[in-house]
Design a protein around this motif. Structure first.
Motif, mmCIF file in Angstrom:
data_model
loop_
_atom_site.group_PDB
_atom_site.id
_atom_site.type_symbol
_atom_site.label_atom_id
_atom_site.label_comp_id
_atom_site.label_asym_id
_atom_site.label_seq_id
_atom_site.Cartn_x
_atom_site.Cartn_y
_atom_site.Cartn_z
ATOM 1 N N ASN A 33 0.830 -1.195 0.000
ATOM 2 C CA ASN A 33 0.000 0.000 0.000
ATOM 3 C C ASN A 33 0.878 1.264 0.000
ATOM 4 O O ASN A 33 0.616 2.223 -0.735
ATOM 5 N N GLY A 34 1.933 1.226 0.831
ATOM 6 C CA GLY A 34 2.848 2.368 0.874
ATOM 7 C C GLY A 34 3.574 2.561 -0.441
ATOM 8 O O GLY A 34 3.762 3.693 -0.897
ATOM 9 N N TYR A 35 3.967 1.463 -1.060
ATOM 10 C CA TYR A 35 4.668 1.535 -2.348
ATOM 11 C C TYR A 35 3.755 2.124 -3.422
ATOM 12 O O TYR A 35 4.164 2.990 -4.203
ATOM 13 N N GLN A 36 2.496 1.644 -3.452
ATOM 14 C CA GLN A 36 1.542 2.150 -4.443
ATOM 15 C C GLN A 36 1.266 3.638 -4.226
ATOM 16 O O GLN A 36 1.183 4.409 -5.185
ATOM 17 N N GLN A 37 1.139 4.026 -2.949
ATOM 18 C CA GLN A 37 0.904 5.434 -2.642
ATOM 19 C C GLN A 37 2.099 6.287 -3.064
ATOM 20 O O GLN A 37 1.938 7.373 -3.620
ATOM 21 N N HIS A 38 3.294 5.760 -2.795
ATOM 22 C CA HIS A 38 4.510 6.477 -3.184
ATOM 23 C C HIS A 38 4.575 6.635 -4.701
ATOM 24 O O HIS A 38 4.941 7.705 -5.212
ATOM 25 N N GLN A 39 4.202 5.584 -5.416
ATOM 26 C CA GLN A 39 4.212 5.636 -6.876
ATOM 27 C C GLN A 39 3.209 6.665 -7.390
ATOM 28 O O GLN A 39 3.488 7.412 -8.323
ATOM 29 N N GLN A 40 2.039 6.689 -6.771
ATOM 30 C CA GLN A 40 1.010 7.654 -7.165
ATOM 31 C C GLN A 40 1.472 9.094 -6.903
ATOM 32 O O GLN A 40 1.262 9.983 -7.719
ATOM 33 N N GLU A 41 2.119 9.295 -5.730
ATOM 34 C CA GLU A 41 2.615 10.626 -5.389
ATOM 35 C C GLU A 41 3.725 11.057 -6.351
ATOM 36 O O GLU A 41 3.777 12.220 -6.766
ATOM 37 N N ALA A 42 4.594 10.115 -6.690
ATOM 38 C CA ALA A 42 5.683 10.420 -7.617
ATOM 39 C C ALA A 42 5.127 10.793 -8.996
ATOM 40 O O ALA A 42 5.617 11.723 -9.649
ATOM 41 N N LYS A 43 4.096 10.068 -9.418
ATOM 42 C CA LYS A 43 3.471 10.358 -10.708
ATOM 43 C C LYS A 43 2.793 11.719 -10.677
ATOM 44 O O LYS A 43 2.929 12.512 -11.625
ATOM 45 N N ARG A 44 2.084 12.012 -9.588
ATOM 46 C CA ARG A 44 1.403 13.302 -9.454
ATOM 47 C C ARG A 44 2.417 14.443 -9.410
ATOM 48 O O ARG A 44 2.230 15.482 -10.035
ATOM 49 N N ARG A 45 3.497 14.228 -8.671
ATOM 50 C CA ARG A 45 4.558 15.232 -8.562
ATOM 51 C C ARG A 45 5.143 15.541 -9.933
ATOM 52 O O ARG A 45 5.354 16.700 -10.288
ATOM 53 N N ASP A 46 5.414 14.489 -10.705
ATOM 54 C CA ASP A 46 5.994 14.692 -12.036
ATOM 55 C C ASP A 46 5.010 15.395 -12.963
ATOM 56 O O ASP A 46 5.415 16.191 -13.824
ATOM 57 N N GLN A 47 3.725 15.110 -12.796
ATOM 58 C CA GLN A 47 2.708 15.788 -13.608
ATOM 59 C C GLN A 47 2.690 17.287 -13.310
ATOM 60 O O GLN A 47 2.612 18.112 -14.226
ATOM 61 N N ILE A 48 2.762 17.631 -12.019
ATOM 62 C CA ILE A 48 2.764 19.045 -11.624
ATOM 63 C C ILE A 48 4.008 19.742 -12.158
ATOM 64 O O ILE A 48 3.927 20.818 -12.757
ATOM 65 N N LEU A 49 5.165 19.117 -11.951
ATOM 66 C CA LEU A 49 6.412 19.706 -12.425
ATOM 67 C C LEU A 49 6.424 19.825 -13.946
ATOM 68 O O LEU A 49 6.880 20.832 -14.498
ATOM 69 N N GLY A 50 5.911 18.801 -14.621
ATOM 70 C CA GLY A 50 5.865 18.831 -16.079
ATOM 71 C C GLY A 50 4.974 19.945 -16.594
ATOM 72 O O GLY A 50 5.293 20.609 -17.589
ATOM 73 N N SER A 51 3.853 20.164 -15.909
ATOM 74 C CA SER A 51 2.929 21.232 -16.300
ATOM 75 C C SER A 51 3.578 22.598 -16.138
ATOM 76 O O SER A 51 3.500 23.454 -17.026
ATOM 77 N N ILE A 52 4.245 22.800 -14.990
ATOM 78 C CA ILE A 52 4.922 24.080 -14.754
ATOM 79 C C ILE A 52 6.050 24.279 -15.756
ATOM 80 O O ILE A 52 6.243 25.379 -16.290
ATOM 81 N N GLU A 53 6.797 23.217 -16.026
ATOM 82 C CA GLU A 53 7.915 23.321 -16.971
ATOM 83 C C GLU A 53 7.431 23.721 -18.357
ATOM 84 O O GLU A 53 8.034 24.565 -19.026
ATOM 85 N N ARG A 54 6.329 23.126 -18.794
ATOM 86 C CA ARG A 54 5.787 23.460 -20.118
ATOM 87 C C ARG A 54 5.365 24.930 -20.178
ATOM 88 O O ARG A 54 5.671 25.645 -21.143
#
Length: 205
Positions: A33-54
């Motif tokens: 559960n912790g691993y899946q949550q971490h993966q989801q957070e990492a994906k969300r984080r990258d989405q936010i950073l990618g949006s700002i970068e664009r």
């Protein structure tokens, strides 16, 4: 008696084994559960950073094109002024699609918890430059709307004192406004570039 003791020992061993298996199962479930949550957070984080970068890339590219034009207009006006000419004044108009709520929405959607402190600091520094610059530009635009726009049909002598061929006192803000626009453009390019580098560094980690 010996047989009972052996049977009890066997049951205890079985219970211990079951307990270990249960513990392992629970631990594995928590870990998964912790691993899946971490993966989801990492994906969300990258989405936010990618949006700002664009957004930053587009802003930097468009801003640099506009800066060239703004620098040319400011330089041409100042050059004519220094040469004793009386260049016409134009309405001072500055259009932007900046919305402070965009960043707030982005951060409220998880950015505050997911992004590095250094990135959040760079974001807020960038936003501070934007808000301060827009506030100053808005002041010049207000003066333009009050002093220049209503008098565009006036003779050039309305804006200049013909003898020294200099702007009248109340219109001296015009070249200042042109220079302020150029400075704002350079400040934005600097903070946008710094923020872009910070975001790219975080995405690599």
């Amino acid at each position: 008696m010996e047989e009972k003791r052996k049977a009890l020992s066997a049951r205890l061993a079985r219970w211990a084994a079951e307990l270990v298996l249960v513990f392992i199962g629970v631990y594995a479930a928590f870990w998964l559960n912790g691993y899946q949550q971490h993966q989801q957070e990492a994906k969300r984080r990258d989405q936010i950073l990618g949006s700002i970068e664009r957004i930053l890339r587009e802003g930097i590219e468009g801003g640099r094109k506009n800066t060239v034009q703004e620098e040319r207009e400011a330089a041409e006006f100042q050059h004519a002024l220094d040469a004793g000419q009386m260049p016409p004044l134009q309405p001072f108009v500055f259009i932007t699609d900046y919305n402070a709520g965009d960043l707030a929405t982005l951060l409220q959607s998880g950015g505050v918890e997911l992004l590095d402190v250094e990135t959040l600091t760079a974001l807020r520094n960038d936003e501070s430059v934007i808000r301060w610059g827009l506030s100053r530009i808005a002041r010049y635009q207000k003066l333009s709307d009050e002093l220049i726009v209503p008098n565009l049909d006036q003779d050039i002598s309305f804006f200049y004192d013909p003898v020294p061929r200099k702007l009248r006192k109340r219109f001296e803000i015009y070249p200042d406004a042109l220079q302020a626009t150029v400075k704002f453009a350079h400040d934005l390019d600097r903070t946008h570039t710094e923020l872009l580098k910070r975001i790219q560094a975080e995405r690599r980690h």
